[in-house]
Design a protein around this motif. Structure first.
Motif, PDB file in Angstrom:
ATOM      1  N   HIS A 278      64.634  40.228  45.071  1.00  8.55           N
ATOM      2  CA  HIS A 278      65.830  40.339  45.913  1.00  8.55           C
ATOM      3  C   HIS A 278      65.756  39.306  47.042  1.00  8.55           C
ATOM      4  O   HIS A 278      64.707  39.146  47.675  1.00  8.55           O
ATOM      5  CB  HIS A 278      65.930  41.755  46.502  1.00  8.55           C
ATOM      6  N   PRO A 279      66.856  38.606  47.321  1.00 11.43           N
ATOM      7  CA  PRO A 279      66.826  37.603  48.397  1.00 11.43           C
ATOM      8  C   PRO A 279      66.383  38.189  49.738  1.00 11.43           C
ATOM      9  O   PRO A 279      65.740  37.495  50.531  1.00 11.43           O
ATOM     10  CB  PRO A 279      68.284  37.116  48.466  1.00 11.43           C
ATOM     11  N   CYS A 315      78.099  43.711  48.502  1.00 18.63           N
ATOM     12  CA  CYS A 315      76.670  43.726  48.843  1.00 18.63           C
ATOM     13  C   CYS A 315      76.556  43.497  50.350  1.00 18.63           C
ATOM     14  O   CYS A 315      76.977  42.451  50.853  1.00 18.63           O
ATOM     15  CB  CYS A 315      75.942  42.623  48.077  1.00 18.63           C
ATOM     16  N   HIS A 318      75.477  40.147  51.848  1.00 18.55           N
ATOM     17  CA  HIS A 318      76.102  38.859  51.475  1.00 18.55           C
ATOM     18  C   HIS A 318      76.319  37.900  52.646  1.00 18.55           C
ATOM     19  O   HIS A 318      76.156  36.688  52.475  1.00 18.55           O
ATOM     20  CB  HIS A 318      77.381  39.084  50.636  1.00 18.55           C
ATOM     21  N   CYS A 321      73.067  36.063  52.857  1.00 15.82           N
ATOM     22  CA  CYS A 321      72.393  35.674  51.612  1.00 15.82           C
ATOM     23  C   CYS A 321      72.736  34.239  51.219  1.00 15.82           C
ATOM     24  O   CYS A 321      73.914  33.901  51.067  1.00 15.82           O
ATOM     25  CB  CYS A 321      72.815  36.636  50.492  1.00 15.82           C
ATOM     26  N   TYR A 323      72.503  32.942  48.408  1.00 10.22           N
ATOM     27  CA  TYR A 323      72.963  32.859  47.020  1.00 10.22           C
ATOM     28  C   TYR A 323      74.252  33.649  46.783  1.00 10.22           C
ATOM     29  O   TYR A 323      74.643  33.868  45.641  1.00 10.22           O
ATOM     30  CB  TYR A 323      71.885  33.401  46.066  1.00 10.22           C
ATOM     31  N   ALA A 324      74.906  34.109  47.860  1.00  9.51           N
ATOM     32  CA  ALA A 324      76.070  34.985  47.702  1.00  9.51           C
ATOM     33  C   ALA A 324      77.143  34.321  46.834  1.00  9.51           C
ATOM     34  O   ALA A 324      77.433  33.136  46.984  1.00  9.51           O
ATOM     35  CB  ALA A 324      76.628  35.351  49.066  1.00  9.51           C
ATOM     36  N   CYS A 328      79.960  39.164  45.103  1.00 18.17           N
ATOM     37  CA  CYS A 328      79.074  39.871  46.042  1.00 18.17           C
ATOM     38  C   CYS A 328      79.867  40.444  47.217  1.00 18.17           C
ATOM     39  O   CYS A 328      79.419  41.373  47.884  1.00 18.17           O
ATOM     40  CB  CYS A 328      77.995  38.937  46.577  1.00 18.17           C
ATOM     41  N   PRO A 333      76.087  45.993  44.253  1.00 20.09           N
ATOM     42  CA  PRO A 333      75.200  45.966  43.079  1.00 20.09           C
ATOM     43  C   PRO A 333      74.381  47.253  42.972  1.00 20.09           C
ATOM     44  O   PRO A 333      73.908  47.770  43.989  1.00 20.09           O
ATOM     45  CB  PRO A 333      74.294  44.750  43.343  1.00 20.09           C
ATOM     46  N   CYS A 347      70.827  43.502  42.851  1.00 18.25           N
ATOM     47  CA  CYS A 347      71.315  42.148  43.149  1.00 18.25           C
ATOM     48  C   CYS A 347      71.969  41.581  41.894  1.00 18.25           C
ATOM     49  O   CYS A 347      71.390  41.634  40.803  1.00 18.25           O
ATOM     50  CB  CYS A 347      70.154  41.258  43.592  1.00 18.25           C
ATOM     51  N   PHE A 348      73.170  40.998  42.059  1.00 17.59           N
ATOM     52  CA  PHE A 348      73.902  40.455  40.915  1.00 17.59           C
ATOM     53  C   PHE A 348      73.211  39.249  40.285  1.00 17.59           C
ATOM     54  O   PHE A 348      73.570  38.837  39.188  1.00 17.59           O
ATOM     55  CB  PHE A 348      75.322  40.064  41.343  1.00 17.59           C
ATOM     56  N   LEU A 349      72.245  38.668  40.986  1.00 14.19           N
ATOM     57  CA  LEU A 349      71.551  37.513  40.403  1.00 14.19           C
ATOM     58  C   LEU A 349      70.762  37.909  39.154  1.00 14.19           C
ATOM     59  O   LEU A 349      70.371  37.040  38.369  1.00 14.19           O
ATOM     60  CB  LEU A 349      70.572  36.918  41.427  1.00 14.19           C
TER      61      LEU A 349
HETATM   62 FE1  SF4 Z   1      72.848  37.954  47.567  1.00 12.25          FE
HETATM   63 FE2  SF4 Z   1      74.835  38.674  45.936  1.00 12.25          FE
HETATM   64 FE3  SF4 Z   1      72.336  39.417  45.405  1.00 12.25          FE
HETATM   65 FE4  SF4 Z   1      73.664  40.485  47.435  1.00 12.25          FE
HETATM   66  S1  SF4 Z   1      74.165  40.684  45.257  1.00 12.25           S
HETATM   67  S2  SF4 Z   1      71.584  39.794  47.452  1.00 12.25           S
HETATM   68  S3  SF4 Z   1      74.825  38.739  48.179  1.00 12.25           S
HETATM   69  S4  SF4 Z   1      73.141  37.338  45.443  1.00 12.25           S
END
Ligand code: SF4
Length: 363
Positions: A278-279, A315, A318, A321, A323-324, A328, A333, A347-349
Motif C-alpha cells: 500500500h502506498p 480512497c 488519494h 497518494c 499513484y492516485a 480513487c 477500495p 488499494c486499486f493498484l
Molecule cells: Fe493511492 Fe488509489 Fe491505492 Fe488509494 S486506491 S492508495 S489513492 S492508488
C-alpha cells in the motif's frame, strides 16, 4: 494461571458471523477476534466515522502491531474494543470475541459491567497511551500492585506482597522499589511498572497503546526486547499500537496499518517491511529510521491525515497518494486478500486493472 488468580468465567455469546481470514497456515488459535468493528463520534447523520468495519485477529502468543499516524483510529479501535471509549464515542457495530473458538466465546461489546470487571486485568489488560502519568503520584508502587491483586485474587496480604515483588523483578526492577513513589523512578522504570501491572494476573491478551513513545530510543529498545522475552515466557498475546512502524518491525509478528479509520494493509511483519504493497505503508516505512541497521532515505508522506469531519471521498488517501487514479476519488477500495501473497491490501493498484509501480510490486 493459578486457580487463586483465576476469576469466574464470563457468560456466553456466540457469534453468527464468519471470522476474519488468517494470513498464514498453521497459525495459533485466536484469542481475540474483532469483527466489523465500527466506531462513531456522535449519533445520527452528523456522526463522524472514526473506525469503519475493522477486522483483526489476535492469536495466542502473537504480537500484532497496529500502525498509523495520529488520528488514524487505532487508539479509538482499542478503546472501543475494550469498552473504554468515552462519550461522544459510540460503537456503531461489530463484535469483539474473547476466545472465539471456544464453545461459548464472550462478546466484550455485549458483556455486562460485572462480566467486564471480571475480564479486565485477568483476561485482558491494557497499558494506555498516558501510561507514564497513570501511576498515582502519592501512592507507593506496592499499593498499585496490591489493589489489583486484592480485587482479583484470594491471595493473603503477605502473598500479595511477595507476588508484587516477583512482578517487579520480572521487569528488571528490584522488589525494594515497591516502597517508592512514582517520582523516585525513571521514565523507563515507570513504564516497566505499568507493564508488570498489566501482567499481574497473567492475562491472555495485553493491549499496549503507544507505551514507549515518551521514552528515549535506548530505553525504548530495551523495553521492546523485554516484551518479546516476556511474551515468550508467559505466552500472552499482545496488541501493540504505535505510530512508529519501524518499531513494530522489530517487535510484531503481524502488522495492520490504519488510515482514516480503515485497515488498509495487513501482513506478516517481515513481508510488510521487505515489500509494502500500500502506498501509505510505503510512506510510513520511509518516515521513521529503523532501530537497527542502515537508515534508508527518509522521504515521509506529503500532506497530513484528514480531519474526521472531512474525510475525502473514495480512497481517503488519494489527496496524498502519488499513484492516485481517477477512480480513487470515487470508490473506496476493499481490503482484499492478495492471492498467494499472504496479505490483505485496500488499494486499486492491486486489483489487476492497473500497472503496479516497482516499489509496490512483489519483491
Ligand atoms: Fe493511492 Fe488509489 Fe491505492 Fe488509494 S486506491 S492508495 S489513492 S492508488
Amino acid at each position: 494461571m493459578s486457580d487463586s488468580l483465576r476469576p469466574a468465567p464470563a457468560a456466553a455469546d456466540p457469534s453468527p458471523n464468519a471470522s476474519p481470514q488468517p494470513l498464514s497456515e498453521g497459525a495459533e488459535e485466536p484469542v481475540l477476534e474483532i469483527r466489523r468493528l465500527s466506531i462513531d463520534y456522535g449519533l445520527g447523520p452528523g456522526a463522524l466515522h472514526a473506525v469503519v468495519a475493522a477486522d483483526l485477529t489476535l492469536r495466542r502468543r502473537q504480537v500484532l502491531g497496529l500502525a498509523g499516524e495520529s488520528g488514524s483510529g487505532k487508539s479509538t479501535l482499542a478503546y472501543g474494543a475494550t469498552r473504554l471509549l468515552r462519550e461522544p464515542g459510540v460503537v456503531a457495530g461489530g463484535e469483539v470475541l474473547l476466545n472465539p473458538r471456544e464453545g461459548a466465546p464472550t462478546d466484550l461489546l455485549a458483556a455486562s459491567e460485572r462480566q467486564l470487571r471480571a475480564i479486565r486485568w485477568s483476561e485482558i489488560s491494557m497499558v494506555l497511551q498516558s501510561a507514564l502519568n497513570a501511576l498515582n503520584p502519592v501512592v507507593r508502587i506496592g499499593k498499585e500492585f496490591d489493589d489489583i491483586l486484592r480485587a482479583h485474587s484470594r491471595l493473603s496480604r503477605k502473598a500479595r506482597r511477595r507476588r508484587a515483588g516477583e512482578l517487579l523483578e520480572m521487569v528488571g526492577i528490584h522488589p525494594s522499589r515497591l516502597s517508592d513513589h512514582p517520582h523516585q523512578l525513571s521514565g523507563g522504570q515507570r513504564q516497566r511498572v505499568m507493564i508488570a501491572l498489566a501482567l499481574a494476573l497473567e492475562p491472555q491478551v495485553v493491549i499496549m497503546d503507544e507505551p514507549t513513545t515518551a521514552l528515549d530510543v535506548v530505553t525504548q529498545r530495551e523495553i521492546i526486547e523485554e516484551l518479546i522475552e516476556l511474551r515468550d515466557r508467559l505466552g500472552f498475546a499482545l496488541l501493540f499500537i504505535t505510530h512508529d512502524l519501524s518499531l513494530l518491525i522489530e517487535l510484531a509478528d503481524e502488522i495492520a496499518v490504519m488510515y482514516a479509520g480503515r485497515i488498509v494493509e495487513r501482513a506478516p511483519a517481515e513481508e510488510l517491511y521487505r515489500s509494502p504493497r500500500h502506498p501509505y505503508t510505503y510512506g510510513l516505512l520511509h518516515s521513521f529510521p529503523p532501530l537497527h541497521g542502515e537508515v534508508p532515505p527518509m522521504t515521509g508522506i506529503p500532506g497530513s491525515p484528514p480531519d474526521l469531519a472531512s474525510i475525502p471521498a473514495g480512497c481517503a488517501f488519494h489527496p496524498r497518494c502519488p499513484y492516485a487514479m481517477d477512480r480513487c476519488t470515487r470508490a473506496v477500495p476493499a481490503l482484499d486478500l492478495l492471492e498467494g501473497q499472504g496479505r490483505q491490501v485496500a488499494c486499486f493498484l492491486h486489483d489487476g486493472q492497473a500497472a503496479v509501480p516497482s516499489e509496490l510490486a512483489l519483491s
